[in-house]
Design a protein around this motif. Structure first.
Motif, short mmCIF file in Angstrom:
data_model
loop_
_atom_site.label_atom_id
_atom_site.label_comp_id
_atom_site.label_asym_id
_atom_site.label_seq_id
_atom_site.Cartn_x
_atom_site.Cartn_y
_atom_site.Cartn_z
N PHE A 120 0.81 -1.20 0.00
CA PHE A 120 0.00 0.00 0.00
C PHE A 120 0.85 1.26 0.00
O PHE A 120 0.37 2.34 -0.36
N ASP A 121 2.12 1.13 0.42
CA ASP A 121 2.98 2.30 0.43
C ASP A 121 3.21 2.83 -0.98
O ASP A 121 3.38 4.04 -1.17
N VAL A 122 3.18 1.97 -1.98
CA VAL A 122 3.36 2.43 -3.36
C VAL A 122 2.20 3.33 -3.77
O VAL A 122 2.39 4.38 -4.39
N GLU A 123 0.99 2.94 -3.39
CA GLU A 123 -0.17 3.77 -3.72
C GLU A 123 -0.11 5.11 -2.98
O GLU A 123 -0.44 6.16 -3.54
N LEU A 124 0.32 5.08 -1.72
CA LEU A 124 0.43 6.32 -0.96
C LEU A 124 1.52 7.22 -1.53
O LEU A 124 1.35 8.45 -1.60
N LEU A 125 2.65 6.63 -1.94
CA LEU A 125 3.71 7.43 -2.56
C LEU A 125 3.25 8.06 -3.86
O LEU A 125 3.57 9.21 -4.17
N ARG A 126 2.46 7.31 -4.61
CA ARG A 126 1.92 7.87 -5.85
C ARG A 126 0.94 8.99 -5.57
O ARG A 126 0.93 10.02 -6.26
N GLU A 127 0.12 8.82 -4.55
CA GLU A 127 -0.83 9.87 -4.20
C GLU A 127 -0.13 11.11 -3.68
O GLU A 127 -0.58 12.24 -3.92
N ALA A 128 0.98 10.93 -2.97
CA ALA A 128 1.75 12.06 -2.47
C ALA A 128 2.57 12.74 -3.55
O ALA A 128 3.17 13.78 -3.29
N GLY A 129 2.61 12.18 -4.76
CA GLY A 129 3.35 12.77 -5.85
C GLY A 129 4.82 12.48 -5.84
O GLY A 129 5.59 13.14 -6.55
N ILE A 130 5.24 11.48 -5.05
CA ILE A 130 6.66 11.15 -4.98
C ILE A 130 7.08 10.23 -6.11
O ILE A 130 8.17 10.35 -6.66
N VAL A 131 6.21 9.29 -6.46
CA VAL A 131 6.48 8.41 -7.60
C VAL A 131 5.33 8.56 -8.58
O VAL A 131 4.23 8.95 -8.21
#
Length: 381
Positions: free
Chosen positions: A369-380
């Motif tokens: 789920f961290d990948v989805e959160l990183l994508r939502e945060a605009g990091i990846v």
């Protein structure tokens, strides 16, 4: 010369410019100097040692990974116990209105009911408590009715306050989800986020509490039957030695698998009451002892801290009741209400924040789920 940055740069900040590598001193060779007559050249520093295996100087830590993976209250990676608690306190600190404020509001509104009723009865019927603890009044019938109304309303308000705290746990789940990507939520936003799930949240709470109540009643009935039909004390002792530890273990197991974590998935995922129970069961699979340990420690810390915060108010209420017996009922209700407000102000947000962060941690561990959160945060991307 400085020792380098003391804090990680914020997410999205440009990388610091790398200094030009110094020129190494070689035998018989000097770096070009200034024109004749100018100031002497500064001493050239020695070249740094390369790390083992070659490849030049090691990159400085923190610029690429540290801040980039923590856009909000906690790092977006599997969390340790310290990170979970730190994240819980951070989201409470940076969202005080949607966490502590919500718990104080619902508890204060609920506890205003017995305060008003007891105040009216105190100044009309004249409820009083004498030195022996007996209630005395000019009219015994009116006094009995007033006493029932005062303390009955207090009990009802405690139940209403706990229902309000249930809604607060749902709000805190949304606050934790937003804090993971660095977004703060106001009280109105957190309340609006629970729209469409509030009745389900009440139904979930009623269901799991009914399950535990039925389990307890069945166990008590079995105890009664064993005591009635037992020919002597030894079968009763054996029954207790076997079933009491088994009951404690069963309750702890059900609490961890079904009671502790279903609220966050109900609030944050497209599931119903039974779907939230299923998600709690799935997420805690092969994570029982870790989930149970963190949850139990959180309950113990919250209970001790809440009792320490509320005990002075209760103690002051008892002293004031003896000093002013004619206002004893009102003072006791008032101080009990204040103590509950103070206790819920810490206990409810803290427990809800820890369980919500732990829910996100389990999803990051088991579902990436961290990948989805990183994508939502605009990091990846």
């Amino acid at each position: 010369m400085t020792d380098g940055p003391t804090h990680y740069p914020p997410p999205g900040a440009p990388l610091p410019e790398e200094p030009e590598p110094p020129r190494a001193m070689t035998g018989g060779t000097r770096p070009p100097g200034p024109p004749a007559g100018g100031p002497p050249p500064p001493p050239t520093p020695w070249a740094p040692y390369a790390p083992q295996g070659g490849g030049g100087p090691a990159p400085q830590p923190g610029y690429l990974l540290g801040a980039a993976h923590k856009p909000g209250a906690f790092p977006l990676r599997p969390l340790t116990l310290g990170m979970i608690y730190d994240g819980a306190f951070r989201l409470i600190r940076f969202n005080p209105k949607a966490t502590v404020g919500a718990a104080v509001l619902v508890t204060a509104v609920a506890m205003a009911i017995p305060i008003v009723i007891t105040a009216v009865l105190t100044f009309t019927v004249g409820l009083a408590i004498d030195a022996s603890g007996d209630v005395e009044s000019e009219i015994s019938t009116a006094d009995a009715a007033g006493l029932v109304a005062a303390y009955g309303s207090l009990l009802l308000s405690i139940v209403l306050a706990q229902i309000g705290v249930i809604f607060v746990t749902g709000m805190v789940a949304h606050v934790a989800r937003a804090a993971a990507v660095g977004r703060r939520m106001s009280l109105g936003e957190a309340w609006a986020a629970t729209h469409g799930k509030r009745w389900r949240l009440l139904g979930l709470t009623l269901l799991i509490n009914t399950v535990f109540l039925v389990l307890f009643v069945v166990y008590v009935v079995l105890w009664v039957l064993v005591v009635v039909v037992s020919p002597g004390p030894w079968p009763i002792v054996a029954w207790g030695l076997i079933t009491v530890p088994a009951m404690i273990c069963l309750s702890a197991w059900l609490w961890t698998r079904l009671y502790y974590l279903p609220v966050p998935p109900l609030m944050l995922e497209d599931v119903g009451v039974f779907g939230a129970l299923g998600r709690s069961w799935t997420l805690t699979s092969r994570q029982f002892w870790r989930t149970f340990g963190i949850g139990l420690l959180t309950v113990i810390i919250g209970s001790i801290a809440g009792s320490m915060l509320s005990s002075p108010a209760s103690f002051i209420g008892q002293i004031a009741a003896f000093a002013l017996p004619e206002y004893a009922a009102l003072l006791l209700v008032l101080t009990q209400a204040f103590a509950l407000v103070v206790q819920n102000a810490f206990y409810a947000p803290f427990l809800a924040a820890v369980s919500s962060v732990q829910y996100l941690d389990l999803r990051m561990r088991k579902e990436a789920f961290d990948v989805e959160l990183l994508r939502e945060a605009g990091i990846v991307s």
